[in-house]
Scaffold this motif. Structure first.
Motif, PDB file in Angstrom:
ATOM      1  N   SER A  37       2.774 -28.810  -5.768  1.00  0.00           N
ATOM      2  CA  SER A  37       3.755 -30.029  -5.184  1.00  0.00           C
ATOM      3  C   SER A  37       4.770 -29.165  -4.421  1.00  0.00           C
ATOM      4  CB  SER A  37       4.475 -30.778  -6.229  1.00  0.00           C
ATOM      5  OG  SER A  37       5.017 -30.086  -7.233  1.00  0.00           O
ATOM      6  N   SER A  38       5.496 -28.094  -4.842  1.00  0.00           N
ATOM      7  CA  SER A  38       6.612 -27.400  -4.340  1.00  0.00           C
ATOM      8  C   SER A  38       5.994 -26.792  -3.057  1.00  0.00           C
ATOM      9  CB  SER A  38       7.390 -26.406  -5.091  1.00  0.00           C
ATOM     10  OG  SER A  38       8.127 -27.137  -6.193  1.00  0.00           O
ATOM     11  N   HIS A  39       4.812 -26.031  -3.110  1.00  0.00           N
ATOM     12  CA  HIS A  39       4.112 -25.456  -1.934  1.00  0.00           C
ATOM     13  C   HIS A  39       3.856 -26.420  -0.879  1.00  0.00           C
ATOM     14  CE1 HIS A  39       0.935 -23.441   0.402  1.00  0.00           C
ATOM     15  NE2 HIS A  39       1.600 -22.416   0.253  1.00  0.00           N
ATOM     16  N   GLU A  40       3.513 -27.447  -1.221  1.00  0.00           N
ATOM     17  CA  GLU A  40       3.201 -28.408  -0.167  1.00  0.00           C
ATOM     18  C   GLU A  40       4.622 -28.898   0.756  1.00  0.00           C
ATOM     19  OE1 GLU A  40       0.129 -29.696   1.084  1.00  0.00           O
ATOM     20  OE2 GLU A  40      -0.225 -27.772  -0.103  1.00  0.00           O
ATOM     21  N   ASN A  41       5.586 -29.156  -0.281  1.00  0.00           N
ATOM     22  CA  ASN A  41       6.623 -29.585   0.230  1.00  0.00           C
ATOM     23  C   ASN A  41       7.389 -28.458   1.239  1.00  0.00           C
ATOM     24  OD1 ASN A  41       6.794 -31.992  -0.845  1.00  0.00           O
ATOM     25  ND2 ASN A  41       7.977 -31.338  -2.904  1.00  0.00           N
ATOM     26  N   LEU A  42       7.200 -27.193   0.630  1.00  0.00           N
ATOM     27  CA  LEU A  42       7.599 -26.106   1.562  1.00  0.00           C
ATOM     28  C   LEU A  42       6.980 -26.174   2.888  1.00  0.00           C
ATOM     29  CD1 LEU A  42       9.445 -23.716   2.014  1.00  0.00           C
ATOM     30  CD2 LEU A  42       7.439 -22.361   1.154  1.00  0.00           C
ATOM     31  N   LEU A  43       5.870 -26.570   3.135  1.00  0.00           N
ATOM     32  CA  LEU A  43       5.053 -26.565   4.446  1.00  0.00           C
ATOM     33  C   LEU A  43       5.681 -27.656   5.169  1.00  0.00           C
ATOM     34  CD1 LEU A  43       1.417 -26.085   3.331  1.00  0.00           C
ATOM     35  CD2 LEU A  43       2.969 -24.373   4.282  1.00  0.00           C
ATOM     36  N   LYS A  44       5.977 -28.888   4.520  1.00  0.00           N
ATOM     37  CA  LYS A  44       6.789 -30.047   4.997  1.00  0.00           C
ATOM     38  C   LYS A  44       8.001 -29.679   5.629  1.00  0.00           C
ATOM     39  CE  LYS A  44       4.727 -33.784   2.150  1.00  0.00           C
ATOM     40  NZ  LYS A  44       4.829 -34.571   1.140  1.00  0.00           N
TER      41      LYS A  44
END
Length: 458
Positions: free
Chosen positions: A443-450
């Motif tokens: 979840s946090s990795h995906e948010n970093l990409l966002k």
């Protein structure tokens, strides 16, 4: 002829000038650079010099893509920068003009500003920059900040930050319960005048929060889902990590890290060492300091204790500390400033005696280390409540009637903590969830990409 490479998107990063704020924003800056962005990292002149001195002691270099810049903080050379209220009060007047000038001259399109610097949202209007806020504390504490006008309306605190009705506050069932006397902004100073300044600043800047493009949080969905649902435009990207040991992390440190402690840890038995560190602001008087020293010795266990230069209020002599180091040599190690994330990930560490600052809390959680909680001020009481009452990964050290945590209390609680298998199981469970959140696909990795994609919108 090939077209020249397009310039890397440029982002300005503005932390509040304190160690616990500079460090996570430097960690975020490393992540942004890893994804092809360029960062202008803004310190105050005072802290810029401290960072450079720490780097010189470690022969560190600033990583490519991060440009260290600085501006005055509005205080004189002898100003007390541990006086958070006065430091914070003078920052807008000292920094807004120079920041606007730099944004215009370098054509910077994005500013990531610490929530404690959210007066910088004014630059969205004056300089045309887009602003993302960064929360250096938990989502629950961020919500509590937004909730302060309601606490005043309900008569729990007054407009000066004085507690007028003691009450347990819990904004939702999965968020930490805390007492009104432990609301972060009422416990940041012993001076009523200073607390009044702090509350005034919070009330003044709270309405601006909704103007931010997003609120970046050093937390993760699995551990604060209810709180994050209530934070406007939240983007949890934590737990943030220091860069790999092969690159320099010193660009975010105010004191040189003593790497010799890692070799010492290598010689200790697995899950045997008590790690003790109280962050960058905690100050102990002589009695508390000596009780802690005696308590660590009394446990009979190996310990690693970080005692930064200004940890005591001056009444504990260097001679006493030197004698203590000699007395415990071979069993305990005292250093000035430890590479904390590498210490907490070391297999010999059994538990963490901590002030429960949010960075330390996330670091201990990510490494599955049980906590002995000893909060000092601000959001640390709220974080202790998360550890003890919500996550179940630690226990609280309790002071006696003289407000002293005795050596017997320390010895007893260490034995209790290390004897409770359920706490170790829960700590391991949260470690797995934290590591999964920052791994690819988490979840946090995906948010970093966002976040990276948002910052690329120039």
């Amino acid at each position: 002829m090939a077209a020249p490479p397009s310039p890397r998107p440029h982002v300005m990063v503005l932390p509040f000038p304190a160690q616990g704020h500079v460090m996570p924003l430097m960690e975020l800056s490393h992540r942004l650079v890893d994804h092809g962005l360029e960062v202008d990292f803004v310190n105050t002149d005072f802290n810029h010099d401290r960072v450079l001195n720490a780097m010189a002691a470690e022969t560190g270099v600033v990583p490519d893509g991060i440009h260290m810049v600085s501006f005055p903080d509005g205080m004189g050379p002898d100003g007390d920068r541990t006086d958070i209220a006065m430091l914070a009060d003078g920052l807008p007047a000292a920094m807004l003009g120079p920041l606007e000038e730099m944004i215009r001259s370098k054509k910077i399109k994005w500013l990531i500003a610490d929530v404690s610097m959210c007066w910088a949202l004014e630059l969205a209007v004056t300089a045309g920059v887009r602003v993302a806020l960064f929360s250096t504390f938990s989502a629950a504490v961020f919500l509590l900040r937004l909730h302060i006008p309601k606490l005043i309306e309900d008569g729990i605190i007054d407009v000066c930050g004085k507690v007028t009705r003691n009450k347990t506050i819990q904004l939702s069932p999965k968020m930490p319960p805390i007492e009104a006397t432990e609301i972060p902004w009422t416990s940041m100073s012993s001076s009523p005048d200073r607390i009044k300044v702090i509350i005034k600043n919070v009330l003044k800047t709270n309405p601006a929060v909704s103007q931010a493009a997003t609120v970046i949080c050093n937390t993760f969905e699995e551990i604060e889902s209810e709180a994050l649902d209530l934070v406007p435009n939240s983007l949890p990207v934590g737990p943030l990590e220091a860069p790999p040991a092969s690159s320099s992390s010193a660009a975010g440190q105010f004191w040189p890290e003593d790497m010799t402690c890692l070799a010492w840890l290598d010689k200790q038995a697995r899950s045997s060492v008590i790690y003790v560190a109280f962050g960058s602001f905690t100050v102990f008087n002589a009695t508390r300091f000596q009780e802690l020293a005696d308590g660590l010795e009394l446990t009979g266990r190996p310990f690693l204790w970080a005692v930064r230069p200004n940890f005591t209020d001056g009444v504990v002599g260097q001679g006493w500390l030197d004698a203590f180091k000699l007395r415990v040599e071979g069993k305990g190690l005292v250093v000035g400033w430890a590479p904390q994330q590498r210490v907490l990930s070391h297999p010999s560490v059994a538990c963490f005696v901590s002030h429960c600052g949010w960075n330390s809390t996330m670091e201990g959680l990510r490494n599955g280390v049980p906590f002995l909680c000893w909060p000092y001020f601000a959001d640390q009481f709220c974080n202790q409540s998360y550890v003890c009452n919500v996550w179940g990964t630690g226990i609280q050290l309790c002071a006696d009637e003289h407000e002293v945590v005795t050596k017997e209390e320390i010895k007893g609680k260490v034995e209790q903590l290390l004897g409770e298998e359920e706490i170790k199981v829960r700590a391991a469970m949260w470690k797995d969830k934290a590591c999964a959140s920052i791994a690819e696909g988490g979840s946090s990795h995906e948010n970093l990409l966002k976040l990276v994609n948002l910052l690329r919108e120039q």
